[in-house]
Design an enzyme around this catalytic site. Sequence first.
Site, PDB file in Angstrom:
ATOM      1  N   CYS A   2       0.982  -1.114  -0.035  1.00  0.00           N
ATOM      2  CA  CYS A   2       0.023   0.061   0.125  1.00  0.00           C
ATOM      3  C   CYS A   2       0.886   1.222  -0.270  1.00  0.00           C
ATOM      4  CB  CYS A   2      -0.941   0.011   1.080  1.00  0.00           C
ATOM      5  SG  CYS A   2      -1.878  -1.530   0.798  1.00  0.00           S
ATOM      6  N   ARG A  27      -4.486   2.992  -4.352  1.00  0.00           N
ATOM      7  CA  ARG A  27      -4.118   1.629  -4.246  1.00  0.00           C
ATOM      8  C   ARG A  27      -5.182   0.692  -3.296  1.00  0.00           C
ATOM      9  NH1 ARG A  27       1.274   1.480  -6.132  1.00  0.00           N
ATOM     10  NH2 ARG A  27       1.574  -0.207  -4.578  1.00  0.00           N
ATOM     11  N   TRP A  75      -3.006  -2.239   4.087  1.00  0.00           N
ATOM     12  CA  TRP A  75      -3.746  -3.108   3.606  1.00  0.00           C
ATOM     13  C   TRP A  75      -3.588  -4.661   4.116  1.00  0.00           C
ATOM     14  CZ3 TRP A  75      -4.336  -7.503   0.283  1.00  0.00           C
ATOM     15  CH2 TRP A  75      -5.607  -7.671  -0.015  1.00  0.00           C
ATOM     16  N   ASN A  99       5.798  -2.073   4.075  1.00  0.00           N
ATOM     17  CA  ASN A  99       4.806  -2.693   2.958  1.00  0.00           C
ATOM     18  C   ASN A  99       5.502  -4.126   2.648  1.00  0.00           C
ATOM     19  OD1 ASN A  99       3.342  -0.433   2.722  1.00  0.00           O
ATOM     20  ND2 ASN A  99       4.202   0.143   0.683  1.00  0.00           N
ATOM     21  N   GLY A 100       4.594  -4.690   2.530  1.00  0.00           N
ATOM     22  CA  GLY A 100       4.792  -6.254   2.077  1.00  0.00           C
ATOM     23  C   GLY A 100       4.420  -7.353   3.172  1.00  0.00           C
ATOM     24  N   GLU A 483     -14.909  -7.862 -25.484  1.00  0.00           N
ATOM     25  CA  GLU A 483     -14.345  -6.586 -25.248  1.00  0.00           C
ATOM     26  C   GLU A 483     -14.222  -5.669 -26.334  1.00  0.00           C
ATOM     27  OE1 GLU A 483     -14.885  -4.965 -22.642  1.00  0.00           O
ATOM     28  OE2 GLU A 483     -13.233  -3.695 -22.548  1.00  0.00           O
ATOM     29  N   LYS A 487     -15.970  -2.169 -26.818  1.00  0.00           N
ATOM     30  CA  LYS A 487     -15.051  -0.691 -27.193  1.00  0.00           C
ATOM     31  C   LYS A 487     -15.659   0.069 -28.283  1.00  0.00           C
ATOM     32  CE  LYS A 487     -14.140  -0.132 -23.764  1.00  0.00           C
ATOM     33  NZ  LYS A 487     -14.161  -0.987 -22.803  1.00  0.00           N
ATOM     34  N   GLU A 490     -19.188   1.412 -27.982  1.00  0.00           N
ATOM     35  CA  GLU A 490     -19.286   2.474 -26.887  1.00  0.00           C
ATOM     36  C   GLU A 490     -18.804   3.930 -27.403  1.00  0.00           C
ATOM     37  OE1 GLU A 490     -18.343   0.907 -22.456  1.00  0.00           O
ATOM     38  OE2 GLU A 490     -16.745   0.384 -23.720  1.00  0.00           O
ATOM     39  N   HIS A 506     -23.060 -20.840 -38.237  1.00  0.00           N
ATOM     40  CA  HIS A 506     -24.317 -20.991 -37.645  1.00  0.00           C
ATOM     41  C   HIS A 506     -25.368 -19.700 -37.580  1.00  0.00           C
ATOM     42  CE1 HIS A 506     -23.452 -25.111 -36.112  1.00  0.00           C
ATOM     43  NE2 HIS A 506     -22.248 -24.365 -35.568  1.00  0.00           N
ATOM     44  N   LYS A 605     -19.627   6.706 -16.228  1.00  0.00           N
ATOM     45  CA  LYS A 605     -18.767   5.925 -15.610  1.00  0.00           C
ATOM     46  C   LYS A 605     -19.135   5.011 -14.539  1.00  0.00           C
ATOM     47  CE  LYS A 605     -14.582   4.814 -15.403  1.00  0.00           C
ATOM     48  NZ  LYS A 605     -14.093   3.632 -16.582  1.00  0.00           N
TER      49      LYS A 605
HETATM   50  N1  HGA Z   1       1.974  -7.296   6.201  1.00  0.00           N
HETATM   51  C1  HGA Z   1       1.786  -6.221   6.784  1.00  0.00           C
HETATM   52  C2  HGA Z   1       1.769  -4.956   5.781  1.00  0.00           C
HETATM   53  C3  HGA Z   1       0.942  -4.959   4.788  1.00  0.00           C
HETATM   54  C4  HGA Z   1       0.948  -3.937   3.894  1.00  0.00           C
HETATM   55  O1  HGA Z   1       1.918  -3.839   3.097  1.00  0.00           O
HETATM   56  N2  HGA Z   1       0.174  -2.964   3.944  1.00  0.00           N
HETATM   57  O2  HGA Z   1       0.264  -1.854   2.927  1.00  0.00           O
HETATM   58  C5  HGA Z   1       0.548  -5.937   7.721  1.00  0.00           C
HETATM   59  O3  HGA Z   1      -0.480  -6.912   7.461  1.00  0.00           O
HETATM   60  O4  HGA Z   1       0.355  -5.092   8.400  1.00  0.00           O
END
Ligand code: HGA
Length: 610
Positions: A2, A27, A75, A99-100, A483, A487, A490, A506, A605
């Site tokens: 995130c 994101r 996230w 992050n990660g 698709e 497009k 549209e 057919h 939209k």
């Molecule tokens: N693993 C971590 C960070 C997750 C993440 O990248 N959030 O942006 C967590 O769960 O807090």
Amino acid sequence: MCGIVGAVAQRDVAEILVEGLRRLEYRGYDSAGVAVVDGESNLTRVRRLGKVQELADAVNSQDVLGGTGIAHTRWATHGEPSEANAHPHMSGDIAVVHNGIIENHEELRATLQARGYVFTSQTDTEVIAHLVEWELRTSESLVEALQKTAKQLEGAYGTVAVDRKDPSRIVVARSGSPIVIGFGVGENFLASDQLALLSVTRRFMYLEEGDVAEITRRDVTVFDATGERIEREIVESNAEHDAGDKGKYRHFMQKEIFEQPTALINTMEGRISETAVITNAIGVKAEEILRKVEHVQIIACGTSYNSGMAARYWFESLAGVSCDVEIASEFRYRDFVVRPNSLLVTLSQSGETADTLAALRLAKEKGYMSAMTICNVAGSSLVRESDFAFMTRAGTEIGVASTKAFTTQLAAMLMMVTSIGRLQGRINDEKEAEIVKALHELPAHIEQALTLDKEIEALAPDFADKHHTLFLGRGEFYPIAMEASLKLKEISYIHAEAYAAGELKHGPLALIDADMPVVVVAPSNDLLEKLKSNVEEVRARGGLLYVFADQDAGFEADEGMKIITMPHISEITAPIYYTVPMQLLSYHVALIKGTDVDQPRNLAKAVTVE
Ligand code: HGA
């Protein structure tokens, strides 16, 4: 995954940090937080569950003073979304954002607990804070403590630490999750995406895998994976920070078509390693659910429906899980039967599509195993009301005719399919590595497909004076033809239809004449020979053919047939790739017709009405 933002400045940075988080909101995230330290080592941490606006309100309602700070939108992957799990996490004087995913967090947690550390969250991130605190005790500097910490972490991450006792610096490590450093005048910044910093600087340095850096107001010192000091290039960015700005493009749709390589990179970032899909990154509950899913019911409208139709082929052929796809406005008004262990998946760019939302609400009463959404707008109704959400990170899509939302949905579903296949033993390591390799290569291939723009523009006049067009494909390329026809309808108001090429005889073959251009999507795959026979059926009746063909497909151009040669790519990701020239074709036809490309007549939209 995130958002991360950091700053070392003389001025108060809380507002800059929160503004940076705002720019990364697209994101997707569930909570946000900031920690700021002033010159007297006072640290203020503010965290909120929910929107960045709530964090901003909380920051504005108190004095969050100080020139050094870190901020994060989370996230959740480990531990539910909650204020206690929101970053920054603290250990003694150390605050950390991350992050990660730290794959060996359980072992590290046990070791740290044995050393007496008390955990206050369920996150994997908290081990980083305690490790840095621990290592700092025997290190000369914070950056050394982070280097020692990084050596103990397994997984993909970007992480930033600050020490309350020494507010003159922040330190950062990158391993699998991007980090960019932004250079100001007497102040420096960092972020997980340069977008977050475009209001404060245009001069950036991208860290490379394994780099650890120390950032002060005046200096940035980078060490590579071996611990050697290293110089990384500083580049001047000319990116626009305003999603509402067309920049050098004539239309938003055109801009969004060209943004697809970046949108795909963002959608895959932190979710695939070199050889595998990181299932946890799909959602906290994903693994448990994907392991036992036996049936997938996709519900969507318009372009999202077409992406569901294409992904259906992957669900069944790669993961061996049966999959049905239905238009939301039909599904919601019929008596459907819920299959055992069926996962409901809604697809929507906006997350506010009224029919899809109604279908979700109805389905939740009917006993699906779980309801998941694949969506591009964080905090939207579908995201809030589903059990879990897998966000496409296409960025704001303004053109009414969806482009990058479609291709990123497909990439998201391919990652999901791969996880299911692996968890259920139908995809082995080798196959997974092949799929992931194809995903990694895809953005560069799409970049290449975009270079066909001029060639495709030259075809557009052949379509602009016609009233109809037929698009043909087979297998998973039939939905790509669907698709393509959507497009063209549209934005150019030309009647277009898509047919599975084997279905021509057919009925639709009766329509073929010189006034009906026929566009064929012709990758090189098992169905190529069958498709060639279908092409001959059209040719024999005097139809005008436009074949988008793999370089090795062996089509020969002649009077009735134009060939657009597509460089060869993996069969797995080819449906995503072949979408791009189709988008360009409709765009150029619409330009000739002079329609309102970004806001075609009668369309909206986010379709928030039934
Ligand atoms: N693993 C971590 C960070 C997750 C993440 O990248 N959030 O942006 C967590 O769960 O807090």
